[in-house]
Scaffold this motif. Structure first.
Motif, short mmCIF file in Angstrom:
data_model
loop_
_atom_site.label_atom_id
_atom_site.label_comp_id
_atom_site.label_asym_id
_atom_site.label_seq_id
_atom_site.Cartn_x
_atom_site.Cartn_y
_atom_site.Cartn_z
N ILE A 139 0.84 -1.21 0.00
CA ILE A 139 0.00 0.00 0.00
C ILE A 139 0.87 1.25 0.00
CG2 ILE A 139 -1.67 1.35 1.34
CD1 ILE A 139 -2.83 -1.35 2.31
N PHE A 140 1.91 1.26 0.84
CA PHE A 140 2.84 2.40 0.89
C PHE A 140 3.49 2.61 -0.47
CE2 PHE A 140 3.41 1.50 5.66
CZ PHE A 140 2.50 2.49 6.01
N GLY A 141 3.87 1.51 -1.12
CA GLY A 141 4.51 1.62 -2.44
C GLY A 141 3.58 2.26 -3.46
N MET A 142 2.33 1.84 -3.49
CA MET A 142 1.36 2.40 -4.43
C MET A 142 1.09 3.88 -4.13
SD MET A 142 -1.37 -0.70 -5.15
CE MET A 142 -1.60 -1.20 -3.45
N MET A 143 1.03 4.20 -2.82
CA MET A 143 0.81 5.60 -2.45
C MET A 143 1.99 6.46 -2.87
SD MET A 143 -0.90 5.07 1.34
CE MET A 143 -1.16 6.80 1.69
N GLY A 144 3.19 5.90 -2.80
CA GLY A 144 4.37 6.63 -3.23
C GLY A 144 4.34 6.95 -4.71
N ILE A 145 4.04 5.93 -5.52
CA ILE A 145 3.98 6.14 -6.97
C ILE A 145 2.87 7.13 -7.34
CG2 ILE A 145 3.52 5.04 -9.20
CD1 ILE A 145 4.75 2.48 -8.06
N TYR A 146 1.69 6.94 -6.73
CA TYR A 146 0.57 7.84 -7.02
C TYR A 146 0.91 9.27 -6.60
CZ TYR A 146 -3.93 10.15 -6.74
OH TYR A 146 -4.95 11.05 -6.89
N GLY A 147 1.55 9.40 -5.44
CA GLY A 147 1.90 10.74 -4.95
C GLY A 147 2.86 11.46 -5.88
N PHE A 148 3.88 10.75 -6.36
CA PHE A 148 4.83 11.36 -7.30
C PHE A 148 4.14 11.71 -8.61
CE2 PHE A 148 8.48 9.20 -4.96
CZ PHE A 148 9.03 10.39 -4.51
N ALA A 149 3.33 10.78 -9.11
CA ALA A 149 2.65 11.01 -10.39
C ALA A 149 1.71 12.20 -10.33
CB ALA A 149 1.89 9.75 -10.80
N SER A 150 1.07 12.40 -9.19
CA SER A 150 0.11 13.50 -9.05
C SER A 150 0.80 14.86 -9.08
CB SER A 150 -0.67 13.36 -7.74
OG SER A 150 0.17 13.58 -6.62
N GLN A 151 2.11 14.88 -8.86
CA GLN A 151 2.85 16.15 -8.83
C GLN A 151 3.61 16.42 -10.13
OE1 GLN A 151 2.35 18.17 -5.96
NE2 GLN A 151 0.90 16.48 -5.87
N SER A 152 3.52 15.49 -11.07
CA SER A 152 4.32 15.61 -12.29
C SER A 152 3.96 16.82 -13.15
CB SER A 152 4.19 14.33 -13.13
OG SER A 152 2.84 14.10 -13.48
N SER A 153 2.74 17.31 -13.01
CA SER A 153 2.30 18.46 -13.81
C SER A 153 2.44 19.80 -13.07
CB SER A 153 0.85 18.27 -14.27
OG SER A 153 0.00 18.17 -13.13
N CYS A 154 2.90 19.75 -11.83
CA CYS A 154 3.05 20.98 -11.04
C CYS A 154 4.27 21.77 -11.52
CB CYS A 154 3.21 20.65 -9.56
SG CYS A 154 1.76 19.88 -8.82
N SER A 155 4.23 23.08 -11.33
CA SER A 155 5.34 23.93 -11.76
C SER A 155 6.60 23.64 -10.97
CB SER A 155 4.96 25.41 -11.60
OG SER A 155 4.58 25.69 -10.25
N SER A 156 6.44 23.26 -9.71
CA SER A 156 7.58 22.87 -8.88
C SER A 156 7.32 21.48 -8.32
CB SER A 156 7.76 23.86 -7.72
OG SER A 156 8.75 23.38 -6.80
N VAL A 157 8.35 20.64 -8.36
CA VAL A 157 8.16 19.27 -7.85
C VAL A 157 8.30 19.21 -6.34
CG1 VAL A 157 9.03 18.29 -9.99
CG2 VAL A 157 10.60 18.60 -8.08
N ARG A 158 8.87 20.26 -5.75
CA ARG A 158 9.11 20.25 -4.30
C ARG A 158 7.87 20.74 -3.55
NH1 ARG A 158 14.92 22.69 -5.64
NH2 ARG A 158 15.98 20.72 -6.09
N THR A 159 6.84 19.92 -3.60
CA THR A 159 5.58 20.21 -2.94
C THR A 159 5.43 19.29 -1.73
OG1 THR A 159 4.40 18.57 -4.25
CG2 THR A 159 4.54 20.81 -5.16
N PRO A 160 4.59 19.65 -0.77
CA PRO A 160 4.36 18.77 0.38
C PRO A 160 3.92 17.37 -0.04
CG PRO A 160 3.46 20.94 0.84
CD PRO A 160 3.90 20.95 -0.60
N ALA A 161 3.10 17.29 -1.09
CA ALA A 161 2.62 15.98 -1.56
C ALA A 161 3.77 15.12 -2.09
CB ALA A 161 1.57 16.17 -2.65
N ALA A 162 4.75 15.76 -2.73
CA ALA A 162 5.91 15.02 -3.25
C ALA A 162 6.75 14.46 -2.11
CB ALA A 162 6.75 15.93 -4.14
N TYR A 163 6.93 15.26 -1.07
CA TYR A 163 7.69 14.78 0.11
C TYR A 163 6.93 13.67 0.82
CZ TYR A 163 11.07 18.54 -0.46
OH TYR A 163 12.06 19.36 -0.95
N ALA A 164 5.61 13.78 0.83
CA ALA A 164 4.79 12.72 1.42
C ALA A 164 4.95 11.43 0.61
CB ALA A 164 3.32 13.14 1.46
#
Length: 219
Positions: A139-164
């Protein structure tokens, strides 16, 4: 002119991508040599083990398993590097994040086949590695991949969601590698801890309190 600006933009993007590929290539190569080449029995580097993997001398399954481990560790490390501010990664953080997502996704698919035979029931019941925290680790692994993917379109990758997402990825690594769930039973080859140090450094720079506040904001 617009044409000049466009050319400059694409040349800059090419340089940034090349930089990201160089960093990623260095990370992957280091794991192949220093992680895969480590002999647990003698506690020394043995380049014969690397040759076994690269030249498929032992078996296709052995090579696939070892390269899959390299992909997982590389994804965690590259994702960490992308989130650590510094000159080395200036301008190529998004490219590094894209590579992280690709590596992590391939690692996930490969693990689904190697350990579970693409059987959803085995994954849900944690019947691949037969360790206590296997299901939470998945579950943690899937949340990690989903979390990174959700930030791929953001102007900056250094968002709280990316660190999460990085935090969840680190938890995945810890629990999927620990037979008992206890730190002293983490049976990794020494170089694997590079990924732990890198992710720890990224999370420290962001701030553990900031991470806690981000998680608390959901409640």
């Amino acid at each position: 002119s617009k044409a000049t600006v466009s050319v400059l933009y694409w040349s800059m993007t090419a340089r940034e991508n090349a930089k990201a590929l160089g960093i990623s290539g260095g990370v992957v190569s280091s794991y192949v040599l220093l992680y895969s080449g480590y002999d647990k029995a003698t506690k020394r580097l043995d380049m014969g083990k690397v040759k076994e993997i690269v030249c498929v001398e032992k078996s296709k399954l052995h090579t696939a398993q070892q390269l899959n481990k390299v992909l997982g560790l590389s994804a965690l490390t590259i994702g960490s590097v992308a989130l650590i501010p510094g000159r080395v990664t200036d301008g190529c953080q998004k490219a590094l994040l894209t590579i992280t997502i690709c590596f992590a996704s391939v690692h996930s698919v490969a693990s689904s086949y190697l350990f579970y035979g693409f059987n959803p029931k085995k994954m849900v019941l944690g019947q691949g590695k037969a360790i206590p925290a296997e299901v939470p680790a998945l579950i943690f692994g899937m949340m990690g991949i989903y979390g990174f993917a959700s930030q791929s379109s953001c102007s900056s990758v250094r968002t709280p969601a990316a660190y999460a997402a990085l935090f969840f990825s680190l938890l995945h690594f810890y629990f999927i590698e620990t037979p008992t769930g206890l730190p002293q039973d983490l049976p990794c080859r020494p170089y694997a801890y590079t990924s732990v140090v890198a992710s720890g450094a990224a999370l420290y720079r962001f701030g553990f309190r900031n991470l806690a506040r981000y998680f608390a904001s959901f409640f």
